[in-house]
Design a protein around this motif. Structure first.
Motif: not given
Ligand SMILES: O=C(O)[C@H](O)[C@@H](O)[C@H](O)[C@H](O)COP(=O)(O)O
Ligand SMILES: Nc1ncnc2c1ncn2[C@@H]1O[C@H](COP(=O)(O)OP(=O)(O)O)[C@@H](O)[C@H]1O
Length: 198
Positions: A17, A149, A57, A51, A40, A62, A43, A140, A21
């Motif tokens: 996060s 993470q 998660l 979250m 995102d 996942r 999901h 979120f 990205k």
């Molecule tokens: O960009 C972000 O803030 C994160 O990547 C988040 O939005 C993402 O959807 C979750 O991270 C998914 O879950 P995991 O990263 O725990 O697999």
């Protein structure tokens, strides 16, 4: 005999996060003139709720999300008649998630379409990621989850890295102290150097 298979390439832009990205993904898709899929948005509601309540998660949470990541990004690349490319954002923190995305390719058994995945993994220092997530309004995913993470994150290494072996398809990018434009240029240069989009 020459193959008449149509080829499509998906660039999966990953990392924890706040690593950029969405920011870099939009820029990359714009540069490559291809669709961008925001991971995102794929999901299931239960994951968003979890979250949103600061609960990390599990792998079980996942898998269905990663299936959607694979399907939607592949469909977008195949449907893009001009570029045969797509960019999708997805944290894809562990190597098994990257492998799972490949295994869920809807054209895996197809005689007509060959799909290639290139995993570009953005990473930065924990403190920097934390600061950036903290600065995001109304998302979120809150900063409290960032540590979970970093605890499980597997930055691509060894022969998984593009160019090191014929099976390598992963590209780690250190984004520390780099502006988005600089990161974009580095990604494009490395993809070209490794002929990853050919
Ligand atoms: O960009 C972000 O803030 C994160 O990547 C988040 O939005 C993402 O959807 C979750 O991270 C998914 O879950 P995991 O990263 O725990 O697999
Ligand atoms: N290289 C960078 N340097 C400084 N700030 C950045 C950089 N990349 C992204 N940001 C900022 O950090 C925040 C999180 O970026 P975002 O693209 O949403 O990350 P992710 O999608 O990986 O969670 C946003 O406010 C964004 O503007």
């Amino acid at each position: 005999m020459t193959s008449s298979k149509k080829t499509a390439t998906v660039i999966v832009l990953g990392g924890p996060s706040g690593t950029g990205k969405t920011t870099i993904g939009l820029m990359l898709a714009d540069k490559l003139q291809c669709p961008f899929v925001e991971g995102d948005s794929l999901h299931p509601a239960e994951n968003i709720n979890k979250m949103g309540n600061n609960i990390p998660l599990t792998d079980t949470d996942r898998w269905p999300w990663l299936t959607q990541i694979s399907r939607q990004s592949v469909q977008a690349a195949v449907a893009s008649t001009t570029s045969h490319l797509s960019v999708v954002s997805c944290s894809m923190l562990k190597a098994i998630y990257r492998d799972y995305i490949k295994s869920e390719n809807p054209f895996l058994q197809s005689d007509d379409v060959a799909v290639k995945f290139v995993f570009v993994f953005l990473h930065c220092r924990f403190e920097d990621g934390l600061k950036r997530v903290g600065g995001r309004e109304s998302h979120f995913f809150k900063a409290d989850l960032t540590k979970s993470q970093y605890d499980i994150m597997e930055i691509p290494a060894g022969d998984r890295i593009l160019g090191l072996s014929p099976s390598g398809s992963e590209l780690p990018i250190d984004t520390t102290n780099k502006k988005p434009e600089v990161i974009l240029t580095e990604i494009l240069e490395k993809l070209a150097y490794f002929k990853a989009l050919e």
